[in-house]
Design a protein around this motif. Structure first.
Motif, PDB file in Angstrom:
ATOM      1  N   PRO A   4      31.441  36.735  25.529  1.00 37.28           N
ATOM      2  CA  PRO A   4      31.051  37.955  26.258  1.00 37.28           C
ATOM      3  C   PRO A   4      30.736  37.699  27.731  1.00 37.28           C
ATOM      4  O   PRO A   4      30.963  38.567  28.576  1.00 37.28           O
ATOM      5  N   ALA A   5      30.234  36.517  28.041  1.00 39.33           N
ATOM      6  CA  ALA A   5      29.940  36.199  29.436  1.00 39.33           C
ATOM      7  C   ALA A   5      31.220  36.107  30.257  1.00 39.33           C
ATOM      8  O   ALA A   5      31.269  36.568  31.402  1.00 39.33           O
ATOM      9  N   TYR A   6      32.263  35.519  29.688  1.00 42.45           N
ATOM     10  CA  TYR A   6      33.543  35.443  30.394  1.00 42.45           C
ATOM     11  C   TYR A   6      34.166  36.820  30.558  1.00 42.45           C
ATOM     12  O   TYR A   6      34.770  37.120  31.590  1.00 42.45           O
ATOM     13  N   ILE A   7      34.015  37.668  29.563  1.00 42.13           N
ATOM     14  CA  ILE A   7      34.563  39.020  29.659  1.00 42.13           C
ATOM     15  C   ILE A   7      33.831  39.818  30.732  1.00 42.13           C
ATOM     16  O   ILE A   7      34.454  40.510  31.542  1.00 42.13           O
ATOM     17  N   LEU A   8      32.512  39.705  30.770  1.00 47.14           N
ATOM     18  CA  LEU A   8      31.740  40.391  31.801  1.00 47.14           C
ATOM     19  C   LEU A   8      32.055  39.856  33.192  1.00 47.14           C
ATOM     20  O   LEU A   8      32.111  40.615  34.160  1.00 47.14           O
ATOM     21  N   LEU A   9      32.271  38.567  33.292  1.00 45.24           N
ATOM     22  CA  LEU A   9      32.642  37.972  34.575  1.00 45.24           C
ATOM     23  C   LEU A   9      34.012  38.459  35.026  1.00 45.24           C
ATOM     24  O   LEU A   9      34.220  38.733  36.210  1.00 45.24           O
ATOM     25  N   ALA A  10      34.943  38.604  34.096  1.00 47.45           N
ATOM     26  CA  ALA A  10      36.268  39.126  34.430  1.00 47.45           C
ATOM     27  C   ALA A  10      36.179  40.575  34.891  1.00 47.45           C
ATOM     28  O   ALA A  10      36.860  40.976  35.844  1.00 47.45           O
ATOM     29  N   LEU A  12      33.568  41.953  36.316  1.00 46.00           N
ATOM     30  CA  LEU A  12      32.944  41.911  37.636  1.00 46.00           C
ATOM     31  C   LEU A  12      33.959  41.556  38.717  1.00 46.00           C
ATOM     32  O   LEU A  12      34.019  42.209  39.770  1.00 46.00           O
ATOM     33  N   PHE A  13      34.778  40.531  38.472  1.00 46.83           N
ATOM     34  CA  PHE A  13      35.801  40.153  39.441  1.00 46.83           C
ATOM     35  C   PHE A  13      36.827  41.261  39.635  1.00 46.83           C
ATOM     36  O   PHE A  13      37.314  41.484  40.746  1.00 46.83           O
ATOM     37  N   ALA A  14      37.174  41.983  38.563  1.00 44.08           N
ATOM     38  CA  ALA A  14      38.127  43.087  38.681  1.00 44.08           C
ATOM     39  C   ALA A  14      37.552  44.219  39.519  1.00 44.08           C
ATOM     40  O   ALA A  14      38.254  44.793  40.364  1.00 44.08           O
ATOM     41  N   CYS A  15      36.279  44.517  39.321  1.00 41.31           N
ATOM     42  CA  CYS A  15      35.641  45.567  40.118  1.00 41.31           C
ATOM     43  C   CYS A  15      35.571  45.184  41.591  1.00 41.31           C
ATOM     44  O   CYS A  15      35.821  46.014  42.472  1.00 41.31           O
ATOM     45  N   VAL A  16      35.241  43.948  41.868  1.00 40.30           N
ATOM     46  CA  VAL A  16      35.190  43.474  43.249  1.00 40.30           C
ATOM     47  C   VAL A  16      36.579  43.524  43.880  1.00 40.30           C
ATOM     48  O   VAL A  16      36.730  43.917  45.042  1.00 40.30           O
ATOM     49  N   ALA A  17      37.608  43.179  43.117  1.00 33.17           N
ATOM     50  CA  ALA A  17      38.972  43.219  43.640  1.00 33.17           C
ATOM     51  C   ALA A  17      39.404  44.645  43.955  1.00 33.17           C
ATOM     52  O   ALA A  17      40.034  44.900  44.986  1.00 33.17           O
ATOM     53  N   VAL A  18      39.056  45.574  43.095  1.00 36.71           N
ATOM     54  CA  VAL A  18      39.433  46.975  43.334  1.00 36.71           C
ATOM     55  C   VAL A  18      38.705  47.532  44.552  1.00 36.71           C
ATOM     56  O   VAL A  18      39.316  48.181  45.411  1.00 36.71           O
ATOM     57  N   VAL A  19      37.410  47.274  44.644  1.00 39.91           N
ATOM     58  CA  VAL A  19      36.638  47.774  45.782  1.00 39.91           C
ATOM     59  C   VAL A  19      37.124  47.157  47.087  1.00 39.91           C
ATOM     60  O   VAL A  19      37.294  47.853  48.097  1.00 39.91           O
ATOM     61  N   PRO A  39      41.823  35.125  41.779  1.00 43.99           N
ATOM     62  CA  PRO A  39      41.846  33.914  40.944  1.00 43.99           C
ATOM     63  C   PRO A  39      40.641  33.810  40.017  1.00 43.99           C
ATOM     64  O   PRO A  39      40.763  33.324  38.888  1.00 43.99           O
ATOM     65  N   GLY A  40      39.491  34.272  40.461  1.00 42.99           N
ATOM     66  CA  GLY A  40      38.314  34.276  39.591  1.00 42.99           C
ATOM     67  C   GLY A  40      38.525  35.156  38.376  1.00 42.99           C
ATOM     68  O   GLY A  40      38.123  34.805  37.264  1.00 42.99           O
ATOM     69  N   PHE A  41      39.176  36.290  38.569  1.00 43.41           N
ATOM     70  CA  PHE A  41      39.493  37.176  37.449  1.00 43.41           C
ATOM     71  C   PHE A  41      40.454  36.499  36.482  1.00 43.41           C
ATOM     72  O   PHE A  41      40.248  36.526  35.263  1.00 43.41           O
ATOM     73  N   LEU A  42      41.489  35.881  37.017  1.00 43.83           N
ATOM     74  CA  LEU A  42      42.482  35.238  36.151  1.00 43.83           C
ATOM     75  C   LEU A  42      41.881  34.073  35.365  1.00 43.83           C
ATOM     76  O   LEU A  42      42.153  33.910  34.172  1.00 43.83           O
ATOM     77  N   ILE A  43      41.048  33.270  36.001  1.00 41.33           N
ATOM     78  CA  ILE A  43      40.404  32.153  35.316  1.00 41.33           C
ATOM     79  C   ILE A  43      39.459  32.665  34.233  1.00 41.33           C
ATOM     80  O   ILE A  43      39.413  32.119  33.126  1.00 41.33           O
ATOM     81  N   SER A  44      38.733  33.728  34.526  1.00 38.47           N
ATOM     82  CA  SER A  44      37.814  34.288  33.530  1.00 38.47           C
ATOM     83  C   SER A  44      38.566  34.847  32.324  1.00 38.47           C
ATOM     84  O   SER A  44      38.125  34.697  31.190  1.00 38.47           O
TER      85      SER A  44
END
Length: 63
Positions: A4-10, A12-19, A39-44
């Motif tokens: 769940p931590a990796y999913i939440l991190l992904a 978060l990275f997706a939201c930051v990328a969209v914004v 890359p943070g999203f992809l790694i997560s």
């Protein structure tokens, strides 16, 4: 970290990328945040997919 931590991190990275992709028209420096977040999203996502289903943790490979 657990699955769940990796999913939440992904998420978060997706939201930051969209914004940052929306705000890049106003200030071109937002592209730096987009370069870091993709890359943070992809790694997560990869780490979330490789976690074990039994205990929800990444298996230890060894040294």
């Amino acid at each position: 970290m657990k699955k769940p931590a990796y999913i939440l991190l992904a998420v978060l990275f997706a939201c930051v990328a969209v914004v940052s992709s929306v705000l890049v028209d106003g200030n071109p420096y937002w592209i730096l945040l987009l370069i870091v977040s993709v890359p943070g999203f992809l790694i997560s996502v990869v780490l979330a997919c490789t976690t074990g289903s039994k205990d929800g943790d990444i298996p230890f490979v060894g040294y």
